[in-house]
Scaffold this motif. Sequence first.
Motif, PDB file in Angstrom:
ATOM      1  N   GLY A 273      -2.003  11.925 -15.997  1.00 15.98           N
ATOM      2  CA  GLY A 273      -1.211  11.464 -14.575  1.00 15.98           C
ATOM      3  C   GLY A 273      -2.125  11.301 -13.461  1.00 15.98           C
ATOM      4  N   LEU A 274      -2.993  12.331 -13.502  1.00 21.95           N
ATOM      5  CA  LEU A 274      -4.192  12.242 -12.546  1.00 21.95           C
ATOM      6  C   LEU A 274      -5.006  10.894 -12.689  1.00 21.95           C
ATOM      7  CD1 LEU A 274      -6.064  13.459 -10.309  1.00 21.95           C
ATOM      8  CD2 LEU A 274      -7.202  14.717 -12.092  1.00 21.95           C
ATOM      9  N   VAL A 275      -5.574  10.460 -13.848  1.00 26.72           N
ATOM     10  CA  VAL A 275      -6.080   9.419 -14.125  1.00 26.72           C
ATOM     11  C   VAL A 275      -5.346   8.057 -13.654  1.00 26.72           C
ATOM     12  CG1 VAL A 275      -6.914   7.831 -15.813  1.00 26.72           C
ATOM     13  CG2 VAL A 275      -7.482  10.221 -16.101  1.00 26.72           C
ATOM     14  N   ILE A 276      -3.945   8.169 -14.063  1.00 25.27           N
ATOM     15  CA  ILE A 276      -3.158   6.758 -13.312  1.00 25.27           C
ATOM     16  C   ILE A 276      -2.971   6.796 -11.965  1.00 25.27           C
ATOM     17  CG2 ILE A 276      -0.990   6.102 -13.525  1.00 25.27           C
ATOM     18  CD1 ILE A 276      -0.686   6.837 -16.383  1.00 25.27           C
TER      19      ILE A 276
ATOM     20  N   SER B  27       3.382   9.601 -10.009  1.00 22.79           N
ATOM     21  CA  SER B  27       2.512   9.955 -11.376  1.00 22.79           C
ATOM     22  C   SER B  27       1.941  11.297 -11.143  1.00 22.79           C
ATOM     23  CB  SER B  27       1.743   8.817 -11.236  1.00 22.79           C
ATOM     24  OG  SER B  27       0.454   9.126 -12.108  1.00 22.79           O
ATOM     25  N   ILE B  28       1.242  11.691 -10.299  1.00 17.57           N
ATOM     26  CA  ILE B  28       0.635  13.084 -10.539  1.00 17.57           C
ATOM     27  C   ILE B  28       1.593  14.229 -10.418  1.00 17.57           C
ATOM     28  CG2 ILE B  28      -0.014  13.327  -7.988  1.00 17.57           C
ATOM     29  CD1 ILE B  28      -1.892  14.487 -11.112  1.00 17.57           C
ATOM     30  N   GLY B  29       2.787  13.990  -9.600  1.00 15.17           N
ATOM     31  CA  GLY B  29       3.926  15.056  -9.371  1.00 15.17           C
ATOM     32  C   GLY B  29       4.749  15.299 -10.884  1.00 15.17           C
TER      33      GLY B  29
ATOM     34  N   LEU C  55       0.800  -1.191   0.101  1.00 14.57           N
ATOM     35  CA  LEU C  55      -0.079  -0.130   0.122  1.00 14.57           C
ATOM     36  C   LEU C  55       0.871   1.249  -0.009  1.00 14.57           C
ATOM     37  CD1 LEU C  55      -2.810   1.016   0.108  1.00 14.57           C
ATOM     38  CD2 LEU C  55      -2.794   0.989   2.636  1.00 14.57           C
ATOM     39  N   ALA C  56       1.938   1.299   0.861  1.00 11.93           N
ATOM     40  CA  ALA C  56       2.651   2.426   0.683  1.00 11.93           C
ATOM     41  C   ALA C  56       3.366   2.625  -0.450  1.00 11.93           C
ATOM     42  CB  ALA C  56       3.706   2.334   1.828  1.00 11.93           C
ATOM     43  N   LEU C  57       3.875   1.595  -1.388  1.00 13.93           N
ATOM     44  CA  LEU C  57       4.474   1.716  -2.503  1.00 13.93           C
ATOM     45  C   LEU C  57       3.641   2.002  -3.528  1.00 13.93           C
ATOM     46  CD1 LEU C  57       6.877  -1.393  -2.740  1.00 13.93           C
ATOM     47  CD2 LEU C  57       7.543   1.002  -2.603  1.00 13.93           C
ATOM     48  N   ILE C  58       2.240   1.889  -3.259  1.00  9.61           N
ATOM     49  CA  ILE C  58       0.997   2.227  -4.401  1.00  9.61           C
ATOM     50  C   ILE C  58       0.863   3.599  -4.107  1.00  9.61           C
ATOM     51  CG2 ILE C  58      -1.348   2.156  -4.778  1.00  9.61           C
ATOM     52  CD1 ILE C  58      -0.933  -1.040  -4.537  1.00  9.61           C
ATOM     53  N   CYS C  59       0.959   4.116  -2.706  1.00  6.50           N
ATOM     54  CA  CYS C  59       0.822   5.654  -2.487  1.00  6.50           C
ATOM     55  C   CYS C  59       2.033   6.383  -3.295  1.00  6.50           C
ATOM     56  CB  CYS C  59       0.665   5.816  -0.997  1.00  6.50           C
ATOM     57  SG  CYS C  59      -0.936   5.254  -0.406  1.00  6.50           S
TER      58      CYS C  59
END
Length: 83
Positions: A68-71, A17-19, A7-11
């Motif tokens: 990036g937001l969608v991903i 991604s968004i950054g 979960l931490a790696l997904i976050c």
Amino acid sequence: MEGNIQLALICVGAALSIGLAGLGAGIGIGSVGQGACMGLARNPEVQPKLMVFMILGMALAESIAIYGLVISLILLYANPLLG
């Protein structure tokens, strides 16, 4: 323990991604704006045509941030790895 690391790696992946997408979009929009200002300073008569292409270029650069937001939203809320 394994689920917390996953979960931490997904976050972290969603944040990257968004950054990075926002950074790329900002650089792209700045480049388009700079080119439009330079072109307008050299030849003010082409302002109507230049504005159309400038807005189109900015919209295409902004689409990178939307991807990036969608991903990142897929990673956070519709991730098949979390089960």
